[in-house]
Design a protein around this motif. Structure first.
Motif, PDB file in Angstrom:
ATOM      1  N   PHE A  19       7.944  46.744   4.997  1.00 14.65           N
ATOM      2  CA  PHE A  19       7.481  47.971   4.344  1.00 14.65           C
ATOM      3  C   PHE A  19       8.647  48.897   4.002  1.00 14.65           C
ATOM      4  CE2 PHE A  19       3.377  46.735   6.212  1.00 14.65           C
ATOM      5  CZ  PHE A  19       2.559  46.936   5.114  1.00 14.65           C
ATOM      6  N   THR A  51       3.827  53.660   6.175  1.00  9.96           N
ATOM      7  CA  THR A  51       3.380  52.463   6.894  1.00  9.96           C
ATOM      8  C   THR A  51       4.518  51.860   7.699  1.00  9.96           C
ATOM      9  OG1 THR A  51       1.823  52.036   5.077  1.00  9.96           O
ATOM     10  CG2 THR A  51       2.199  50.251   6.622  1.00  9.96           C
ATOM     11  N   TRP A  54       4.788  53.848  10.806  1.00  9.89           N
ATOM     12  CA  TRP A  54       3.701  53.471  11.727  1.00  9.89           C
ATOM     13  C   TRP A  54       4.015  52.150  12.427  1.00  9.89           C
ATOM     14  CZ3 TRP A  54      -0.020  49.431  10.635  1.00  9.89           C
ATOM     15  CH2 TRP A  54      -1.038  49.341  11.589  1.00  9.89           C
ATOM     16  N   CYS A  55       4.564  51.188  11.682  1.00 10.47           N
ATOM     17  CA  CYS A  55       4.942  49.914  12.298  1.00 10.47           C
ATOM     18  C   CYS A  55       6.035  50.134  13.357  1.00 10.47           C
ATOM     19  CB  CYS A  55       5.425  48.929  11.238  1.00 10.47           C
ATOM     20  SG  CYS A  55       4.117  48.374  10.120  1.00 10.47           S
ATOM     21  N   GLN A  72      -0.353  57.080  12.970  1.00 12.47           N
ATOM     22  CA  GLN A  72      -1.359  56.478  12.084  1.00 12.47           C
ATOM     23  C   GLN A  72      -1.981  57.525  11.180  1.00 12.47           C
ATOM     24  OE1 GLN A  72      -4.139  53.709  13.935  1.00 12.47           O
ATOM     25  NE2 GLN A  72      -5.787  54.467  12.616  1.00 12.47           N
ATOM     26  N   ARG A  75       0.331  57.877   8.362  1.00 11.97           N
ATOM     27  CA  ARG A  75       0.143  56.735   7.450  1.00 11.97           C
ATOM     28  C   ARG A  75      -1.121  56.894   6.601  1.00 11.97           C
ATOM     29  NH1 ARG A  75      -2.680  51.733   9.856  1.00 11.97           N
ATOM     30  NH2 ARG A  75      -4.361  53.175   9.291  1.00 11.97           N
ATOM     31  N   MET A  79      -1.625  57.121   2.510  1.00 14.94           N
ATOM     32  CA  MET A  79      -2.511  56.195   1.804  1.00 14.94           C
ATOM     33  C   MET A  79      -3.563  56.947   0.988  1.00 14.94           C
ATOM     34  SD  MET A  79      -2.792  53.437   4.943  1.00 14.94           S
ATOM     35  CE  MET A  79      -4.200  52.558   4.324  1.00 14.94           C
ATOM     36  N   ALA A 204      -1.065  44.160   9.491  1.00 17.21           N
ATOM     37  CA  ALA A 204      -0.137  44.880   8.611  1.00 17.21           C
ATOM     38  C   ALA A 204       0.691  43.917   7.770  1.00 17.21           C
ATOM     39  CB  ALA A 204       0.765  45.784   9.442  1.00 17.21           C
TER      40      ALA A 204
END
Length: 705
Positions: A19, A51, A54-55, A72, A75, A79, A204
């Motif tokens: 990402f 994202t 978040w990962c 999250q 994220r 989105m 993901a």
């Protein structure tokens, strides 16, 4: 469990790298290279970056932790920001309820971020455990609302959005659906689904390819699967879904207990074999499945590259293929147009001698060719002028786009589906009637455009073929003229020989031997001249003659008197019957038809010559009881030049007679069966009808040939 955690961390690092790379890729691209509007790729880069963060949180704090839930929210906010730029636009406007849901979700995410940040600043990491239920409820609400926005946005967007962008929205939906499923399992069971939570990085990674494809599309480096690869992917997904269904069925059967496990296995096997058998045995089922897949899984109905290559290959091939003789261009045109729409057969109609169009060729039409199937001159004119692709089902429902005078026999035949005019510039060369496919459907704009363009392409092939045929006939005429040059040379020699004989007769006429030689020479010369006259039957007409009122009865009497030494004719004529045309031309046509009738019949059989007024025209029938002709010969060869059934014939008589008749506004029809004789019908304009129409005789000319 330790192995699962290690796997989760490894997948988290892979997702973070992926990402982050997509985010940097999109951010580094100059705006001028982006195919979509600039804000959408920028928002996509922001969503990819969020994202990636978040990962990273999943790797640092483990999935399901309070810290990961706070990140999250960041994220989800990115989105939602991307979704608003994609679906809140002129091409796919959001409805008012969608906008309300979007603002509510943004508020929830902002609240979660502010709450998490404030709690961390006040109490540090110790504040997160008591916040987990609140963050979980917020994440569930955002997941539900996000799924609603994606579903409504995709349905409203249609073809206005680019497919890679729609795939990203689907990736969002998959991620939210998985998280919602995990959270619901925990809420309903009261236990944390630790295994499913640890697999969040794997989900993901499954979403990452949609970002990659969208990033390539934004930079005009579009990556698309071919329709073949897409179909195979769908089949593999279907097989995977079947295996998952089998597994779930077995699990449920084991939970229930009893003998249901074997029943479930047998039922699954029967369903699978039955479905596969139906698809293999039923063309209609396969066609239905193909239509459904094309309609719901692809942006366009046709794979234009593949279809156009196949269409061009079908038109261009002249050798045999698929067990069929493809040397016939007309049949190849019918086949190519039928294969475009999945039709199992097709008719091809060509111009008829009397005007309009007749069925001349077919490709796999179940009942073959109907000899009486014709398209009137008015219908042909309307199709040529409008170039309209005719949906016959709309005609049957009484909803035609315009009145095209489609004949009743075509409307009554429910097998006929579409009429495609094959037009080259302003001239309609042919008409193709497509057979109804196994799964009938209404034509849309894409079908009409494809058939119209394909018809123009086919018309260019037919026009080129006809031009080549005309050039070939012209060359044969040139060869025929060269033969005349040799014949004229023979005539010149005969004329010189007779002239010399005449000069010698002035000096030697009193000698018996000379008179005997002279008689013998004259006999030989007369025989040779007779042979030449037979070969030099009138082929050329003089200058254009003015048309006028021609009495038919005396003309038929003259023809009968000329033929009487060979055969007595039965002549019948309506009293006072008069045609409109040139007397010499009419006599030439009638004389040719009578001569052919005499030649084709035995000496003892009669030949009839009958003339009446019928349907506002003059009808002259020449009827014999000779050998007759086949329908194929009449349709394909009778009126073509250089085709003759006589051993010494040039094959120009019928061709010339038809040309002369058409030049006077008439036509020639033929009814014949082998062994039952023939009936040649000459149609001419009725003189009284021409007079009533107020046509000036001086304005009508009979064209010369």
């Amino acid at each position: 469990m330790t192995a699962l955690v290690s796997l989760s961390q490894f997948l988290s690092m892979m997702a973070l790298a992926g990402f982050a790379g997509v985010a940097l890729w999109l951010a580094a691209r100059p705006p001028a290279r982006m195919a979509a509007p600039t804000p959408v790729p920028r928002r996509l880069a922001l969503a990819a970056a969020a994202t990636a963060i978040w990962c990273g949180a999943l790797y640092a704090f483990s999935p399901g932790s309070s810290q990961a839930l706070v990140i999250q929210s960041l994220r989800d906010l990115a989105m939602l920001f991307w979704l608003s730029g994609t679906f809140w636009s002129a091409s796919a406007p959001m409805s008012r309820p969608q906008r309300v849901i979007l603002w509510m979700l943004v508020t929830i995410d902002l609240f979660a971020l502010l709450l998490g940040g404030a709690a961390y600043l006040r109490a540090g990491a110790a504040a997160f455990p008591w916040m987990t239920p609140t963050l979980t409820v917020g994440a569930m609400l955002v997941a539900v609302g996000g799924l609603l926005i994606v579903d409504s946005g995709v349905r409203r967007a249609g073809a206005g959005q680019r497919m890679p962008m729609m795939a990203v929205a689907g990736g969002f939906a998959m991620l939210w659906a998985y998280e919602l499923n995990v959270q619901l399992i925990g809420a309903l069971t009261g236990e944390t689904a630790s295994t499913l939570i640890q697999l969040l990085p794997a989900v993901a990674l499954l979403v990452l390819p949609t970002y990659v494809v969208a990033a390539m599309d934004a930079g005009r480096e579009r990556m698309q699967l071919s329709r073949t690869a897409a179909m195979r992917t769908l089949l593999l997904l279907g097989g995977a879904a079947y295996l998952v269904l089998i597994g779930l069925t077995g699990a449920v059967a084991r939970m229930i207990g009893g003998d249901y496990t074997e029943l479930a296995q047998a039922t699954s096997l029967v369903v699978a074999l039955g479905t596969g058998g139906i698809l293999l045995a039923s063309a209609r089922a396969r066609a239905w499945l193909s239509v459904m897949i094309s309609k719901h899984f692809f942006e366009h109905r046709y794979d234009y590259r593949t279809e156009w290559m196949r269409f061009t290959a079908t038109l261009g091939q002249g050798a045999k293929g698929d067990g069929e003789d493809d040397g016939n261009l007309y049949r190849r045109v019918a086949k190519a147009l039928a294969e475009l729409t999945g039709s199992p057969g097709a008719w091809l109609m060509l111009p008829a001698a009397r005007g309009g169009f007749r069925v001349a060729e077919q490709w796999r039409w179940p009942a073959g060719i109907d000899e009486d199937a014709t398209l009137s001159l008015r219908s042909a004119f309307m199709l040529q002028e409008s170039r309209h692709i005719v949906d016959l089902d709309a005609q049957r429902r009484g909803q035609p786009a315009q009145d095209l005078a489609i004949p009743d026999w075509l409307i009554a035949d429910n097998r006929a589906w579409v009429v495609v005019p094959v037009v080259h510039f302003q001239r309609m060369i042919a008409v193709v009637v497509l057979h109804r496919p196994p799964v009938s459907r209404a034509l849309d704009w894409e079908d009409l455009d494809v058939l119209r363009i394909a018809g123009q392409q086919a018309a260019s092939y037919l026009a080129e073929s006809q031009s080549q045929q005309a050039l070939s006939e012209a060359r044969r005429f040139d060869e025929f003229n060269r033969r005349f040059a040799f014949i004229m040379h023979d005539i010149k020699n005969l004329a010189s020989q007779i002239g010399l004989l005449a000069r010698n007769a002035e000096r030697h006429a009193d000698k018996p031997d000379f008179r005997a030689d002279m008689v013998e020479t004259l006999k030989i010369s007369a025989g040779r001249l007779s042979d030449l006259l037979v070969r030099l039957s009138p082929r050329e007409r003089g200058p254009a003659a003015e048309a006028g009122r021609v009495l038919i009865e005396p003309l038929l009497a003259d023809v009968a008197a000329e033929v009487r030494p060979r055969r007595a004719l039965f002549v019948g004529c309506q009293a006072g019957l008069a045609a409109w045309g040139d007397r010499g031309s009419i006599r030439q046509v009638v004389q040719h038809l009578v001569t052919n009738a005499v030649d084709a019949s035995a000496p003892e059989t009669p030949v009839q010559l009958v003339a009446v007024a019928e349907q506002g025209r003059v009808r002259i029938d020449v009827i014999d009881q000779g050998c007759g002709m086949t329908r194929d010969f009449i349709r394909d060869e009778l009126f073509k030049p250089f085709v003759s059934t006589k051993d010494a014939g040039f094959g120009l008589g019928a061709f010339e007679a038809l040309q002369i008749a058409q030049a006077m506004g008439g036509a020639i029809d033929v009814a014949s069966e082998p062994g039952q004789g023939s009936d040649f019908t000459l149609w001419l304009p009725l003189a009284d009808a021409q007079g009533e129409a107020g046509i000036d005789p001086r304005m009508m000319k009979v064209g010369s040939k």
